[in-house]
Design an enzyme around this catalytic site. Structure first.
Site, PDB file in Angstrom:
ATOM      1  N   GLY A  13     -23.838 113.763 -71.980  1.00 31.57           N
ATOM      2  CA  GLY A  13     -25.008 114.439 -71.412  1.00 31.57           C
ATOM      3  C   GLY A  13     -24.860 114.916 -69.983  1.00 31.57           C
ATOM      4  CB  SER A  14     -22.053 115.830 -67.766  1.00 33.90           C
ATOM      5  OG  SER A  14     -21.365 116.892 -68.373  1.00 33.90           O
ATOM      6  CG  ASN A  15     -23.239 120.967 -69.662  1.00 28.02           C
ATOM      7  OD1 ASN A  15     -23.210 121.821 -68.782  1.00 28.02           O
ATOM      8  ND2 ASN A  15     -22.160 120.599 -70.347  1.00 28.02           N
ATOM      9  NE  ARG A  68     -25.211 120.883 -92.410  1.00 28.30           N
ATOM     10  CZ  ARG A  68     -24.436 120.079 -91.693  1.00 28.30           C
ATOM     11  NH1 ARG A  68     -24.943 119.430 -90.670  1.00 28.30           N
ATOM     12  NH2 ARG A  68     -23.171 119.915 -91.990  1.00 28.30           N
ATOM     13  CG  MET A  93     -20.960 116.633 -80.961  1.00 25.73           C
ATOM     14  SD  MET A  93     -20.387 118.248 -80.408  1.00 25.73           S
ATOM     15  CE  MET A  93     -18.639 118.046 -80.568  1.00 25.73           C
ATOM     16  NE  ARG A  94     -27.145 116.727 -89.095  1.00 24.35           N
ATOM     17  CZ  ARG A  94     -26.945 115.925 -90.123  1.00 24.35           C
ATOM     18  NH1 ARG A  94     -26.048 114.975 -90.072  1.00 24.35           N
ATOM     19  NH2 ARG A  94     -27.652 116.073 -91.230  1.00 24.35           N
ATOM     20  CG  ASN A 110     -24.095 125.705 -77.769  1.00 27.92           C
ATOM     21  OD1 ASN A 110     -24.206 124.520 -77.460  1.00 27.92           O
ATOM     22  ND2 ASN A 110     -22.964 126.215 -78.247  1.00 27.92           N
ATOM     23  CG  HIS A 112     -17.902 126.895 -76.729  1.00 26.48           C
ATOM     24  ND1 HIS A 112     -17.684 125.806 -77.555  1.00 26.48           N
ATOM     25  CD2 HIS A 112     -16.729 127.569 -76.672  1.00 26.48           C
ATOM     26  CE1 HIS A 112     -16.432 125.828 -77.991  1.00 26.48           C
ATOM     27  NE2 HIS A 112     -15.833 126.891 -77.467  1.00 26.48           N
ATOM     28  CG  ASP A 148     -19.001 126.920 -80.428  1.00 27.69           C
ATOM     29  OD1 ASP A 148     -20.035 126.414 -79.966  1.00 27.69           O
ATOM     30  OD2 ASP A 148     -18.028 126.249 -80.810  1.00 27.69           O
TER      31      ASP A 148
HETATM   32  C1  GAR Z   1     -19.488 120.331 -72.896  1.00 20.90           C
HETATM   33  O1  GAR Z   1     -18.228 120.625 -72.364  1.00 20.90           O
HETATM   34  C2  GAR Z   1     -19.995 121.471 -73.750  1.00 20.90           C
HETATM   35  O2  GAR Z   1     -19.624 122.724 -73.251  1.00 20.90           O
HETATM   36  C3  GAR Z   1     -19.311 121.179 -75.063  1.00 20.90           C
HETATM   37  O3  GAR Z   1     -19.443 119.789 -75.215  1.00 20.90           O
HETATM   38  C4  GAR Z   1     -19.413 119.182 -73.918  1.00 20.90           C
HETATM   39  C5  GAR Z   1     -20.573 118.251 -73.805  1.00 20.90           C
HETATM   40  O4  GAR Z   1     -20.486 117.531 -72.597  1.00 20.90           O
HETATM   41  N1  GAR Z   1     -19.913 121.886 -76.149  1.00 20.90           N
HETATM   42  C6  GAR Z   1     -19.221 122.436 -77.146  1.00 20.90           C
HETATM   43  O5  GAR Z   1     -18.016 122.339 -77.263  1.00 20.90           O
HETATM   44  C7  GAR Z   1     -20.055 123.231 -78.139  1.00 20.90           C
HETATM   45  N2  GAR Z   1     -19.220 123.814 -79.139  1.00 20.90           N
HETATM   46  P1  GAR Z   1     -21.756 116.874 -71.951  1.00 20.90           P
HETATM   47  O6  GAR Z   1     -22.355 115.939 -73.023  1.00 20.90           O
HETATM   48  O7  GAR Z   1     -21.230 116.100 -70.781  1.00 20.90           O
HETATM   49  O8  GAR Z   1     -22.721 117.962 -71.559  1.00 20.90           O
END
Ligand code: GAR
Length: 218
Positions: A13-15, A68, A93-94, A110, A112, A148
């Site tokens: 969850g850093s984003n 789903r 991730m779902r 989203n 990526h 994506d």
């Molecule tokens: C991030 O790097 C995000 O861009 C990526 O997962 C990570 C989640 O990190 N997302 C994908 O790859 C989507 N296809 P976070 O939990 O620290 O935000």
């Protein structure tokens, strides 16, 4: 009126934290982070959200297996109960059904860690290194049924080094993610974007002189 936002996570969850911090730091931020929803109780981001005073909710997806639609019905009920207007996926991730994505068309973002449409899916940094690109980065986009992909709201770029590994590149791109996701949400929530087919038009302009060249010769 601030737009009511839910952030969906599966991991650290850093984003999510970057979005929460940006919204908290500016009284004029056009969005309010109302709830963080994880599809697993193991998501590290849940504790960060709770510490920040944001409601942290778990809706386990595993018990639903391949169903789903049933998972999404529960998710939708939680979103409706909180009058959510925008969804931000942060490492969620779902995969969603096309119906759920269609319902949230133009209202679900989203992030990526690549310059889409290059390197969607798993291991984007490994893909970038194997392709030998000299510039990579991160993309915030509206979600469409294809993974994506979807109208691009904002991108940020970094130069690659010859000695980069997927981990060093991921760390550098992550700092870009934490800058562009809050900015992209600010842009979308303030009405500064318009979806025109596959393209997202935006009122924001890049300075024409902005250029990143890699490798740079002194
Ligand atoms: C991030 O790097 C995000 O861009 C990526 O997962 C990570 C989640 O990190 N997302 C994908 O790859 C989507 N296809 P976070 O939990 O620290 O935000």
């Amino acid at each position: 009126m601030k737009r009511r936002v839910a952030i969906l996570i599966s991991g650290r969850g850093s984003n999510m934290a970057a979005l929460i911090d940006a919204a908290a730091a500016d009284p004029d931020f056009p969005a309010q982070i109302v709830v963080v929803i994880a599809n697993t109780a193991a998501a590290g981001g849940l504790a960060i959200a709770a510490r920040s005073g944001v409601e942290a909710l778990v809706i386990e997806s595993k018990p639903f297996g391949k169903d789903r639609a049933a998972f999404e019905a529960m998710l939708q009920a939680a979103l409706d109960a909180r009058q959510i207007e925008l969804i931000c996926l942060g490492g969620f991730m779902r995969l969603f059904t096309a119906e759920f994505v269609q319902h949230w068309h133009g209202r679900m973002l989203n992030i990526h860690p690549s310059l889409l449409p290059s390197f969607p899916g798993l291991d984007p940094h490994g893909q970038a290194l194997r392709a030998g690109v000299k510039i990579s980065g991160a993309t915030v986009h509206f979600v469409i049924p294809e993974t994506d992909a979807g109208p691009i709201v904002m991108q940020g770029a970094v130069a690659l080094c010859d000695d980069d590994t997927p981990d060093t590149l991921a760390a550098r791109v992550l700092t870009v993610e934490h800058r562009i996701y809050p900015d992209a949400l600010r842009l979308v929530a303030s009405g500064g974007t318009r979806i025109d087919g596959d393209v997202c038009r935006t009122a924001a302009q890049s300075a024409p002189a902005d250029v990143l060249i890699a490798p740079a010769l002194d």
